[in-house]
Design an enzyme around this catalytic site. Structure first.
Site, PDB file in Angstrom:
ATOM      1  NE  ARG A  64      23.164  -5.268 -50.569  1.00  0.00           N
ATOM      2  CZ  ARG A  64      23.092  -6.384 -51.262  1.00  0.00           C
ATOM      3  NH1 ARG A  64      22.000  -7.075 -51.269  1.00  0.00           N
ATOM      4  NH2 ARG A  64      24.103  -6.807 -51.995  1.00  0.00           N
ATOM      5  CE  LYS A 171      30.401  -1.983 -72.049  1.00  0.00           C
ATOM      6  NZ  LYS A 171      31.477  -1.933 -71.102  1.00  0.00           N
ATOM      7  CG  HIS A 201      33.757   4.912 -71.446  1.00  0.00           C
ATOM      8  ND1 HIS A 201      33.581   3.564 -71.435  1.00  0.00           N
ATOM      9  CD2 HIS A 201      35.101   5.103 -71.441  1.00  0.00           C
ATOM     10  CE1 HIS A 201      34.762   2.964 -71.430  1.00  0.00           C
ATOM     11  NE2 HIS A 201      35.710   3.874 -71.435  1.00  0.00           N
ATOM     12  CE  LYS A 205      38.021   5.907 -74.096  1.00  0.00           C
ATOM     13  NZ  LYS A 205      38.875   5.976 -72.926  1.00  0.00           N
ATOM     14  CD  GLU A 239      40.730  -2.999 -71.428  1.00  0.00           C
ATOM     15  OE1 GLU A 239      40.572  -2.246 -70.472  1.00  0.00           O
ATOM     16  OE2 GLU A 239      39.930  -3.892 -71.745  1.00  0.00           O
ATOM     17  CG  ASP A 258      33.588  -5.572 -71.371  1.00  0.00           C
ATOM     18  OD1 ASP A 258      32.767  -4.810 -70.827  1.00  0.00           O
ATOM     19  OD2 ASP A 258      34.819  -5.522 -71.138  1.00  0.00           O
ATOM     20  CG  HIS A 263      33.698   0.675 -75.827  1.00  0.00           C
ATOM     21  ND1 HIS A 263      32.654   1.413 -75.375  1.00  0.00           N
ATOM     22  CD2 HIS A 263      34.268   0.134 -74.719  1.00  0.00           C
ATOM     23  CE1 HIS A 263      32.587   1.335 -74.059  1.00  0.00           C
ATOM     24  NE2 HIS A 263      33.553   0.555 -73.636  1.00  0.00           N
ATOM     25  CE  LYS A 361      38.927  -6.694 -69.821  1.00  0.00           C
ATOM     26  NZ  LYS A 361      38.730  -5.265 -69.588  1.00  0.00           N
TER      27      LYS A 361
HETATM   28  C1  BG6 Z   1      34.719  -0.720 -70.331  1.00  0.00           C
HETATM   29  C2  BG6 Z   1      34.846  -2.206 -70.246  1.00  0.00           C
HETATM   30  O1  BG6 Z   1      33.602  -0.357 -71.082  1.00  0.00           O
HETATM   31  O2  BG6 Z   1      35.879  -0.164 -70.922  1.00  0.00           O
HETATM   32  C3  BG6 Z   1      36.102  -2.614 -69.527  1.00  0.00           C
HETATM   33  O3  BG6 Z   1      33.722  -2.752 -69.566  1.00  0.00           O
HETATM   34  C4  BG6 Z   1      37.307  -1.910 -70.098  1.00  0.00           C
HETATM   35  O4  BG6 Z   1      36.286  -4.025 -69.579  1.00  0.00           O
HETATM   36  C5  BG6 Z   1      37.052  -0.419 -70.189  1.00  0.00           C
HETATM   37  O5  BG6 Z   1      38.421  -2.180 -69.262  1.00  0.00           O
HETATM   38  C6  BG6 Z   1      38.201   0.301 -70.868  1.00  0.00           C
HETATM   39  O6  BG6 Z   1      37.967   1.670 -70.899  1.00  0.00           O
HETATM   40  P1  BG6 Z   1      39.127   2.678 -71.278  1.00  0.00           P
HETATM   41  O7  BG6 Z   1      38.464   3.996 -71.313  1.00  0.00           O
HETATM   42  O8  BG6 Z   1      40.166   2.546 -70.212  1.00  0.00           O
HETATM   43  O9  BG6 Z   1      39.634   2.226 -72.600  1.00  0.00           O
END
Ligand code: BG6
Length: 510
Positions: A64, A171, A201, A205, A239, A258, A263, A361
């Site tokens: 948009r 996701k 994702h 890796k 993180e 999340d 993951h 986090k």
């Molecule tokens: C994402 C989450 O899937 O992965 C995020 O939604 C997170 O909250 C991120 O920060 C971290 O990805 P990576 O590859 O940096 O570990």
């Protein structure tokens, strides 16, 4: 015309050859989002730069915004310059640019989807894409249904002769088991299972794929990979960042939905599964599904789970705000930014071995790892003082950022007496290989174009993961209380420490 100067098509021995994508159009919904700018657009460029994209490639952005093609191209250009992994090369960019288009519009606008159809048809002809289209939904889950129905309504899901249509879904796939099933009903009414690519994702890796290499290409680990030798497993995704500008997505979702649902449970599945008969998608999924079906969070959930929410503190030298003060977060939010759960896997290999998963986090540092801690040797022919500094043997698969594997064991301290101290043996990707690892999204986008499914979780896995997590989420929701606060820049709430202490363990401080 070769796509890059080191075009692998020139070298028949090049192992990338079967991995170069065929002609196609990639349509990204949600191109103004963070993910698109930081990961997807740079990944497309990096693939082009590595010679993995064909000349017949088109990239369409849908959002948009009142943009023309050239405005969008500028956005892609800036994103690439800022975030691409490989160096910027004008000739690669020029090639890419020829296939870049933008369609302005909202998801409910028929006019915009008609325009999208026109744009794709034009690109098909101009770039010779063979009618191959991938639709990447980098959008909030609440819009998935609308977008896929619009694709259907505007004939964009119809397969052209010889061509393919694939849909890529970011996701989280649903927010619990029921919603994941509902979403799947919609998606599967329009796309065949082999046309749906659910992104996790982490599976893209290199270090995650290396878990398969470590376990199944070697003889020495598998014999001890079970409850005779392993005392417990810790899977950590820490993180150091807060939620940044992502309150709209994160608040109400929380750490468990999340990243644990996807993951971390995928990491658990790869750690615990049996050897697949091959790395074909169906074989890999069968083994992962068996593990997930055998997994559950045991006992009293107040004791086998913990959650926290970061408050103000220091992140390195920077003073940071607490979660409740972040822009866009409801000031009474009960969303957890720290989640830890214990998972038991009820099968012969893992009975009695707890898997502890934690994701958070605002931890002191960014680190993702899978650590297997081993039992003590059944007999130590040393005095108690000799082994005072002998810790537990451990094998740590370091997923990021310091990619590699560490083996921790006891060794004799040089000197006249027998004194054992814990030491580490390290494999570091950066030291052993000259090539740098591709980004996860490079691999996954390429796999979508190639129709290669092994690295994409299938609906069954998604549902099994929600089945593991749903009771925990319900338990937390019923508590209707604030998660335990923890100071930013620390390793989380006391309840998480207590959770492991009750089982006689302690969290690793990576
Ligand atoms: C994402 C989450 O899937 O992965 C995020 O939604 C997170 O909250 C991120 O920060 C971290 O990805 P990576 O590859 O940096 O570990």
């Amino acid at each position: 015309m070769p796509y890059s100067s080191d075009n692998p098509l020139r070298d028949p021995q090049d192992r990338r050859l079967p991995r170069i994508a065929g002609p196609c159009v990639l349509v990204i919904f949600g191109v103004t989002g963070d993910l698109s700018r930081k990961k997807l657009m740079p990944a497309v460029y990096d693939l082009a730069n590595r010679g993995m994209l064909p000349p017949g490639f088109g990239l369409v952005g849908f959002a948009r915004r009142d943009w023309k093609n050239q405005d969008f191209a500028q956005v892609v250009h800036d994103a690439v310059k800022e975030n691409a992994r490989t160096p910027f090369r004008e000739e690669v960019w020029e090639q890419l640019l020829e296939g870049i288009r933008f369609v302005p519009g909202t998801f409910d606008s028929d006019e915009s989807f008609s325009k999208l159809k026109e744009t794709i048809t034009e690109l098909d002809e101009a770039r010779g894409t063979g009618g191959n289209h991938a639709f990447y939904l980098s959008i909030p889950p609440s819009s998935f249904e609308l977008v896929v129905s619009q694709l259907k309504k505007h004939d964009l899901t119809k397969r052209e002769e010889g061509g393919w249509n694939r849909v890529v879904i970011e996701k989280p796939f649903g927010h619990d088991l029921e919603s994941a099933q509902e979403l799947n009903d919609v998606v599967s009414s329009l796309f065949e299972p082999h046309e749906v690519f659910r992104i996790d994702h982490y599976l893209g890796k290199e270090t995650v794929q290396n878990m398969l290499a470590l376990r199944f290409a070697n003889q020495m680990f598998e014999p001890i990979w079970n409850n005779h030798y392993v005392s417990h497993v810790q899977i950590t995704m820490a993180e150091d960042i807060g939620i940044g500008g992502r309150a709209g997505y994160y608040d109400g979702i929380g750490a468990a939905r999340d990243v644990i649902q996807n993951h971390l449970l995928q990491l658990l599945a790869l750690t615990a599964m049996e050897e697949p008969t091959s790395f074909e998608a169906s074989q890999l999924r069968t083994e992962k599904q068996k593990v997930l079906a055998a997994a559950h969070v045991p006992g009293d959930l107040s004791e086998t789970t913990a959650r926290g929410q970061y408050c103000a503190g220091w992140q390195g030298a920077e003073e940071v705000k607490g979660y409740l003060d972040a822009d866009g977060v409801d000031s009474s939010s009960t969303t957890e930014t720290y989640a830890a759960i214990r998972v038991d896997v009820d099968n012969r290999r893992w009975a009695g071995v707890p898997f502890y998963l934690r994701a958070a986090k605002r931890m002191p540092r960014r680190v993702t790892e899978v650590a297997l801690s081993f039992k003590r040797a059944p007999h130590l022919p040393f005095t108690a003082t000799d082994t005072e500094e002998l810790g537990t043997n451990a094998l740590v698969m370091r997923i990021q950022p310091d990619e590699g594997v560490t083996l921790r064991f006891g060794a004799k301290v040089p000197g006249t007496q027998m004194e054992i101290r814990e030491v580490s043996m390290d494999f570091a990707y950066g030291e052993s290989f000259t090539e740098s690892s591709p980004e996860a999204y490079e691999r996954l986008i390429l796999d979508v174009m190639l129709g290669d499914a092994p690295l994409f979780p299938q609906q069954q896995e998604v549902e099994l993961s929600w089945k593991i997590l749903d009771p925990v989420l319900e338990h937390w929701a019923a508590l209707d209380e604030q998660p335990q606060p923890y100071e930013s820049g620390t390793w989380g709430p006391q309840s998480a420490v207590d959770m492991l202490a009750r089982d006689g363990f302690a969290w690793r401080r990576p």
